[in-house]
Design a protein around this motif. Structure first.
Motif, PDB file in Angstrom:
ATOM      1  N   LEU A 195      47.256  22.046  29.742  1.00  0.00           N
ATOM      2  CA  LEU A 195      46.214  22.872  29.129  1.00  0.00           C
ATOM      3  C   LEU A 195      45.174  23.279  30.163  1.00  0.00           C
ATOM      4  CD1 LEU A 195      45.687  20.970  25.738  1.00  0.00           C
ATOM      5  CD2 LEU A 195      46.888  23.134  26.096  1.00  0.00           C
ATOM      6  N   ALA A 196      44.848  22.362  31.093  1.00  0.00           N
ATOM      7  CA  ALA A 196      43.885  22.682  32.151  1.00  0.00           C
ATOM      8  C   ALA A 196      44.419  23.796  33.050  1.00  0.00           C
ATOM      9  CB  ALA A 196      43.572  21.438  32.975  1.00  0.00           C
ATOM     10  N   ALA A 197      45.716  23.753  33.347  1.00  0.00           N
ATOM     11  CA  ALA A 197      46.322  24.802  34.184  1.00  0.00           C
ATOM     12  C   ALA A 197      46.315  26.143  33.464  1.00  0.00           C
ATOM     13  CB  ALA A 197      47.746  24.406  34.562  1.00  0.00           C
ATOM     14  N   ILE A 198      46.616  26.139  32.167  1.00  0.00           N
ATOM     15  CA  ILE A 198      46.590  27.381  31.394  1.00  0.00           C
ATOM     16  C   ILE A 198      45.171  27.942  31.340  1.00  0.00           C
ATOM     17  CG2 ILE A 198      46.891  28.346  29.077  1.00  0.00           C
ATOM     18  CD1 ILE A 198      49.219  26.409  28.681  1.00  0.00           C
ATOM     19  N   LEU A 199      44.205  27.054  31.130  1.00  0.00           N
ATOM     20  CA  LEU A 199      42.811  27.484  31.078  1.00  0.00           C
ATOM     21  C   LEU A 199      42.363  28.059  32.420  1.00  0.00           C
ATOM     22  CD1 LEU A 199      40.232  27.545  29.311  1.00  0.00           C
ATOM     23  CD2 LEU A 199      39.635  25.329  30.298  1.00  0.00           C
ATOM     24  N   ALA A 200      42.764  27.436  33.515  1.00  0.00           N
ATOM     25  CA  ALA A 200      42.409  27.943  34.846  1.00  0.00           C
ATOM     26  C   ALA A 200      42.997  29.327  35.068  1.00  0.00           C
ATOM     27  CB  ALA A 200      42.903  26.975  35.921  1.00  0.00           C
ATOM     28  N   MET A 201      44.240  29.526  34.653  1.00  0.00           N
ATOM     29  CA  MET A 201      44.865  30.841  34.809  1.00  0.00           C
ATOM     30  C   MET A 201      44.172  31.880  33.950  1.00  0.00           C
ATOM     31  SD  MET A 201      47.262  32.211  36.610  1.00  0.00           S
ATOM     32  CE  MET A 201      46.421  33.766  36.818  1.00  0.00           C
ATOM     33  N   ALA A 202      43.742  31.486  32.750  1.00  0.00           N
ATOM     34  CA  ALA A 202      43.010  32.410  31.882  1.00  0.00           C
ATOM     35  C   ALA A 202      41.672  32.775  32.509  1.00  0.00           C
ATOM     36  CB  ALA A 202      42.801  31.792  30.502  1.00  0.00           C
ATOM     37  N   GLU A 203      41.032  31.797  33.158  1.00  0.00           N
ATOM     38  CA  GLU A 203      39.725  32.034  33.789  1.00  0.00           C
ATOM     39  C   GLU A 203      39.828  33.067  34.910  1.00  0.00           C
ATOM     40  OE1 GLU A 203      35.608  31.275  34.790  1.00  0.00           O
ATOM     41  OE2 GLU A 203      36.807  30.927  32.993  1.00  0.00           O
ATOM     42  N   ILE A 204      40.900  33.044  35.680  1.00  0.00           N
ATOM     43  CA  ILE A 204      41.078  34.011  36.775  1.00  0.00           C
ATOM     44  C   ILE A 204      42.188  35.008  36.433  1.00  0.00           C
ATOM     45  CG2 ILE A 204      40.242  32.415  38.534  1.00  0.00           C
ATOM     46  CD1 ILE A 204      43.149  31.860  39.296  1.00  0.00           C
ATOM     47  N   GLY A 205      42.357  35.241  35.149  1.00  0.00           N
ATOM     48  CA  GLY A 205      43.458  36.099  34.702  1.00  0.00           C
ATOM     49  C   GLY A 205      43.386  37.516  35.227  1.00  0.00           C
ATOM     50  N   HIS A 206      42.162  37.993  35.557  1.00  0.00           N
ATOM     51  CA  HIS A 206      42.052  39.372  36.035  1.00  0.00           C
ATOM     52  C   HIS A 206      42.748  39.570  37.368  1.00  0.00           C
ATOM     53  CE1 HIS A 206      38.577  37.111  37.551  1.00  0.00           C
ATOM     54  NE2 HIS A 206      38.526  37.933  38.569  1.00  0.00           N
ATOM     55  N   TYR A 207      42.991  38.495  38.104  1.00  0.00           N
ATOM     56  CA  TYR A 207      43.715  38.612  39.372  1.00  0.00           C
ATOM     57  C   TYR A 207      45.178  38.995  39.147  1.00  0.00           C
ATOM     58  CZ  TYR A 207      39.859  36.563  42.020  1.00  0.00           C
ATOM     59  OH  TYR A 207      38.641  36.336  42.612  1.00  0.00           O
ATOM     60  N   SER A 208      45.682  38.777  37.936  1.00  0.00           N
ATOM     61  CA  SER A 208      47.087  39.079  37.653  1.00  0.00           C
ATOM     62  C   SER A 208      47.226  40.147  36.573  1.00  0.00           C
ATOM     63  CB  SER A 208      47.820  37.805  37.222  1.00  0.00           C
ATOM     64  OG  SER A 208      47.206  37.239  36.072  1.00  0.00           O
ATOM     65  N   GLN A 209      46.169  40.927  36.367  1.00  0.00           N
ATOM     66  CA  GLN A 209      46.252  42.066  35.458  1.00  0.00           C
ATOM     67  C   GLN A 209      46.436  43.355  36.262  1.00  0.00           C
ATOM     68  OE1 GLN A 209      42.533  41.081  33.156  1.00  0.00           O
ATOM     69  NE2 GLN A 209      43.894  41.397  31.413  1.00  0.00           N
ATOM     70  N   ARG A 210      46.322  44.494  35.578  1.00  0.00           N
ATOM     71  CA  ARG A 210      46.400  45.754  36.303  1.00  0.00           C
ATOM     72  C   ARG A 210      45.294  45.804  37.352  1.00  0.00           C
ATOM     73  NH1 ARG A 210      45.938  48.427  31.357  1.00  0.00           N
ATOM     74  NH2 ARG A 210      44.105  49.457  32.279  1.00  0.00           N
ATOM     75  N   PHE A 211      45.538  46.565  38.429  1.00  0.00           N
ATOM     76  CA  PHE A 211      44.594  46.567  39.546  1.00  0.00           C
ATOM     77  C   PHE A 211      43.232  47.119  39.132  1.00  0.00           C
ATOM     78  CE2 PHE A 211      43.078  48.308  43.733  1.00  0.00           C
ATOM     79  CZ  PHE A 211      42.894  47.061  44.328  1.00  0.00           C
ATOM     80  N   ASP A 212      43.211  48.101  38.230  1.00  0.00           N
ATOM     81  CA  ASP A 212      41.919  48.644  37.808  1.00  0.00           C
ATOM     82  C   ASP A 212      41.119  47.610  37.013  1.00  0.00           C
ATOM     83  OD1 ASP A 212      43.908  48.916  35.803  1.00  0.00           O
ATOM     84  OD2 ASP A 212      42.608  50.278  34.688  1.00  0.00           O
ATOM     85  N   LEU A 213      41.817  46.777  36.226  1.00  0.00           N
ATOM     86  CA  LEU A 213      41.124  45.715  35.494  1.00  0.00           C
ATOM     87  C   LEU A 213      40.632  44.632  36.458  1.00  0.00           C
ATOM     88  CD1 LEU A 213      43.428  45.315  32.366  1.00  0.00           C
ATOM     89  CD2 LEU A 213      41.200  46.432  32.503  1.00  0.00           C
ATOM     90  N   PHE A 214      41.453  44.317  37.452  1.00  0.00           N
ATOM     91  CA  PHE A 214      41.009  43.362  38.468  1.00  0.00           C
ATOM     92  C   PHE A 214      39.745  43.858  39.166  1.00  0.00           C
ATOM     93  CE2 PHE A 214      41.048  42.789  43.119  1.00  0.00           C
ATOM     94  CZ  PHE A 214      40.643  41.460  43.164  1.00  0.00           C
ATOM     95  N   LEU A 215      39.729  45.131  39.569  1.00  0.00           N
ATOM     96  CA  LEU A 215      38.555  45.681  40.247  1.00  0.00           C
ATOM     97  C   LEU A 215      37.330  45.650  39.343  1.00  0.00           C
ATOM     98  CD1 LEU A 215      39.992  48.790  42.160  1.00  0.00           C
ATOM     99  CD2 LEU A 215      39.375  46.547  43.090  1.00  0.00           C
ATOM    100  N   ASN A 216      37.524  45.901  38.062  1.00  0.00           N
ATOM    101  CA  ASN A 216      36.404  45.892  37.123  1.00  0.00           C
ATOM    102  C   ASN A 216      35.749  44.512  37.058  1.00  0.00           C
ATOM    103  OD1 ASN A 216      34.667  46.686  34.931  1.00  0.00           O
ATOM    104  ND2 ASN A 216      36.084  45.656  33.564  1.00  0.00           N
ATOM    105  N   TRP A 217      36.552  43.469  36.874  1.00  0.00           N
ATOM    106  CA  TRP A 217      35.988  42.119  36.772  1.00  0.00           C
ATOM    107  C   TRP A 217      35.538  41.603  38.138  1.00  0.00           C
ATOM    108  CZ3 TRP A 217      34.248  40.161  32.525  1.00  0.00           C
ATOM    109  CH2 TRP A 217      34.756  40.584  31.310  1.00  0.00           C
ATOM    110  N   ASN A 218      36.215  42.006  39.176  1.00  0.00           N
ATOM    111  CA  ASN A 218      35.780  41.621  40.518  1.00  0.00           C
ATOM    112  C   ASN A 218      34.417  42.238  40.841  1.00  0.00           C
ATOM    113  OD1 ASN A 218      36.353  40.211  42.973  1.00  0.00           O
ATOM    114  ND2 ASN A 218      36.753  42.165  43.957  1.00  0.00           N
ATOM    115  N   HIS A 219      34.220  43.468  40.382  1.00  0.00           N
ATOM    116  CA  HIS A 219      32.925  44.135  40.576  1.00  0.00           C
ATOM    117  C   HIS A 219      31.823  43.393  39.819  1.00  0.00           C
ATOM    118  CE1 HIS A 219      29.974  47.258  41.170  1.00  0.00           C
ATOM    119  NE2 HIS A 219      29.842  47.433  39.871  1.00  0.00           N
TER     120      HIS A 219
END
Length: 797
Positions: A195-219
């Motif tokens: 569960l901790a691993a799933i939660l960690a992946m959800a927390e940084i999930g924008h790194y594995s989404q579409r690039f425009d979504l990653f840029l949005n959350w990274n911004h």
């Protein structure tokens, strides 16, 4: 979603389920209010994203016996995962744990020596809310899941993934418990780690989404760290952000996804998306960073001349190191060294149609450690500072064309260059240094009037430069005379390894500064012709690919210089308004002093619209179409159009306001005593230095007030905990402002007994919170540290 997960666990019906549904909705609404809207990243929108991603990943688990971790066999697994995702960012400060510790934040003080300060604070806040305000819901959950509190705390603490090391800890815990479980205890531990691993992946999930979504959350994450930096609570993230994100992809995101695929075999799409994002970030990360910084970019040292000198020296020093590292230091080059090239009388005649640029393949020939690097912290750095100081002293006290404007243009030019694609001039260290230095000197000696008026005031200059680009040519002459003095010999050695490089530097400087004359019809026609030739609609006229590359680099370099000079028109609205007002004041001063026949208020509104339509937007369009700046030019063009539209709507009213301000400013200047030159660097007692010290003092005191108010809020919270011990109404009282809490305290008998607030016989307050704050402030000065107000300290004791 939570209610669905809970109903799978408790199997209640009727009124009991209605009660749980109502309390769960109320709890989620209360949790939403405990998220800070001022945080760009750690807010309720981010929490919602993490929540939904966690549920999405949960649904990817194997539904049959192939599940090696038995995820989902216990229906409480999903509920505890989602509940953790809901509360893991409650009352987030917008700071990392290391910053909480470094700043001795109240959250750090509360959880000192226990680590994961922010996560402990979030858990405590959320769990106290559940216990105190939603007891029936808490009772139902605890009855069905006896270890709910301890499991929830472990998972919230594991959500601390702000560094590569913290991600590695999650991976390590998951691997340690891999393999078939031998008993119920190890099975529960496996579930927690999964569960901790799933939660960690959800927390940084924008790194594995579409690039425009990653840029949005990274911004958003970048904005949050920048805000902390601007508040003095974090280091400047701009220098290392690109490399830090690249490292986080390689050392945290990819390994976590690889580990997660052992738990969720169907989640292989995460690796595909992350790898695509890694490639895209490596290609366009720097460009994106520059585009993100551009709208609000400014020199942060204000109009303090000494501070501006330091900021520009730091910028030029970094570029100078790149120049030194590009030197080949061959014997042939050493033999070519000689005296400085002789400057012609008119820089106008030196404008080059094509300037040779250093190619990427022509970089350093020898290993960097074998190059004899100058000591930039010694003689060369000292000379660089003296050079910038002398340039600063050459600027007049104008409203717009001053050293602050030059510094702004220099930093914007560097920002644009840092985001440019890897073309010849962007990879040419001497060209980059030349462009930034040209930006810094392009208005030196400017008298605050256009070339037409300058020709009347200084006919000798007009004659010398044949009435062509008088101010621009004069700036080049002044800057070159300063730079070529014998007192900068160590700086010359760093810049030039041959006479050929000296001549190339001169050509770069001349072309860049002359490009800022945008009203000379001959120069404009020449630039347009060169642009059309460099970027033809049909077949190219060039017979040599290298010549075409150099021609393109030369004309684009000049366009970047022009864009930097008017960059305020393509930045956020408030910056545009500020600089536009400065230019209006300068023009109004010239009119009021009889140096100009035209009142700038007549036609200023229409003039700005003309400037947007005929210069700014076409310039941004050219940069966008040539593709050199990528998303940066798109941002420039979009912001220019937005500012143009807003000026069309509000410009007339703003012109009236500027006229009133300008008139008041003139009256104030007539009545005020002379304050001397704003550019005096020698006299520490000059008016500008005194003003700067006053501004710095006010800024320092304002930060003290902010820290003091935070201490007051923390003290009120502690007092509520001591006085009410979690009783009814305590949570509601915590949500009130410090002033409201203090007012509530004064109505309590115990407070009247122990407080040093003064009350009259009828019970009204004689003193005030301010008086006791003053007493505490004096005590704080004696003790040498900040303390809460006296009345709060007495009540706490």
């Amino acid at each position: 979603t939570l209610l669905s997960a809970l109903s799978d666990c408790v199997h209640k019906e009727g009124k009991r389920m209605e009660m749980m549904s109502g309390q769960l909705r109320g709890y989620v609404e209360s949790i939403a209010k405990l998220h800070s809207d001022t945080n760009a990243f750690h807010n309720f929108a981010h929490t919602t994203e993490v929540f939904l991603k966690a549920d999405f990943l949960w649904n990817d688990r194997p539904k049959d016996d192939t599940n090696p971790y038995a995820l989902g066999k216990d229906p409480w697994d999903r509920f505890i995962l989602l509940f953790t995702a809901l509360i893991h960012n409650v009352n987030h400060s917008g700071l990392k744990n290391e910053q909480l510790k470094a700043g001795n934040h109240i959250i750090f003080q509360k959880h000192k020596n226990r680590g994961c300060y922010q996560e402990r604070h979030s858990f405590t806040s959320a769990f106290e809310l559940l216990e105190e305000d939603f007891p029936d819901l808490y009772e139902e959950i605890s009855f069905g899941y006896p270890t709910f509190r301890s499991t929830l705390r472990e998972l919230v603490l594991s959500s601390n993934i702000e560094s590569v090391q913290s991600i590695r800890e999650v991976i390590k815990a998951t691997r340690a418990l891999s393999g078939p479980s031998t008993d119920s205890r190890s099975s529960r531990q496996q579930n927690k780690a999964s569960l901790a691993a799933i939660l960690a992946m959800a927390e940084i999930g924008h790194y594995s989404q579409r690039f425009d979504l990653f840029l949005n959350w990274n911004h958003r994450a970048f904005q949050e760290v920048m805000q902390a930096y601007n508040d003095g609570r974090a280091d400047d993230p701009r220098v290392g952000w690109y490399y830090e994100q690249t490292l986080f992809f390689d050392d945290a995101v990819v390994p976590l996804i690889a580990e997660l695929e052992r738990i969720l075999p169907q989640a292989s799409y995460l690796a595909d998306n992350a790898n695509r994002n890694i490639s895209s970030w490596r290609l366009s990360g720097r460009e994106w960073l520059a585009a993100s910084l551009l709208p609000a970019a400014k020199v942060e040292s204000g109009d303090n001349i000494d501070g501006l000198v330091t900021a520009n020296v730091q910028l030029l020093e970094r570029l100078l190191i790149d120049v030194v590292m590009s030197h080949t230091t061959t014997q042939d080059n050493k033999d070519q060294k000689s005296s400085m090239p002789r400057a012609l009388s008119n820089p106008y005649d030196e404008i080059k149609l094509v300037i040779d640029m250093q190619k990427k393949s022509e970089g350093v020939q020898k290993p960097k450690e074998d190059i004899e690097r100058p000591d930039l912290s010694g003689a060369a750095l000292s000379e660089l500072r003296n050079l910038v100081a002398m340039i600063a002293s050459g600027y007049e006290k104008n409203g717009f064309h001053n050293f602050l404007h030059a510094s702004h243009v220099a930093h914007l030019a560097n920002l644009l260059l840092s985001g440019a694609h890897e073309n010849d001039f962007a990879c040419d260290p001497l060209a980059r240094f030349s462009i930034v230095l040209s930006a810094l000197v392009h208005d030196v000696g400017h008298t605050g009037v256009p070339n037409g008026q300058l020709a009347e005031e200084k006919p000798e200059l007009a004659e010398k430069f044949r009435n062509k680009s008088i101010a621009e040519q004069n700036s080049i002459v002044i800057a070159w005379e300063i730079l070529m003095t014998d007192s900068f010999q160590n700086l010359h050695k760093c810049l030039f390894e041959s006479t050929k490089e000296q001549e190339r530097f001169r050509h770069l400087l001349v072309n860049c500064v002359m490009a800022t004359d945008i009203f000379d019809s001959d120069l404009r026609a020449l630039r347009k012709k060169r642009w059309d030739k460099s970027f033809p609609e049909g077949p190219s006229d060039f017979t040599c690919e290298n010549e075409q590359a150099n021609c393109r680099a030369t004309i684009v370099m000049e366009h970047i210089m022009q864009a930097s000079d008017v960059a305020h028109t393509m930045q956020e609205w408030e910056l545009y308004r500020l600089w536009n007002e400065c230019l209006f004041f300068e023009s109004y001063d010239a009119f009021a002093e009889g140096r100009s026949d035209k009142d700038p208020s007549d036609g200023w509104y229409q003039g700005e619209l003309w400037f947007f339509d005929n210069w700014v937007i076409p310039l941004a369009t050219n940069l966008s179409e040539c593709g050199v700046l990528g998303m940066i030019s798109e941002r420039l063009l979009r912001q220019a159009k937005d500012n143009r539209l807003k000026w069309e709507l509000e410009g007339e009213e703003l012109c009236n306001e500027m006229l009133q301000k300008a008139a008041q400013r003139r009256r104030h200047q007539r009545n005020a005593p002379s304050m001397g030159s704003v550019h005096s660097l020698k006299s520490e007692s000059s008016a500008v230095m005194l003003t700067s010290q006053m501004v710095n003092e006010v800024e320092t005191l304002s930060k003290v007030v902010k820290r003091y108010n935070k201490k007051m809020e923390a003290a009120c919270g502690n007092l509520i905990a001591v006085a009410y011990k979690g009783g009814p109404g305590a949570t509601e009282l915590k949500r009130k402002s410090s002033a409201e809490i203090h007012e509530h305290f004064r109505e309590q008998d115990w407070y009247r007994m122990y407080s040093d607030d003064e009350f009259s016989a009828d019970g009204s307050e004689i003193g005030s919170i301010r008086s006791s704050s003053v007493r505490s402030s004096r005590n704080s000065k004696k003790s040498g540290k900040y303390q809460v107000t006296t009345n709060i300290r007495v009540a706490l004791s």
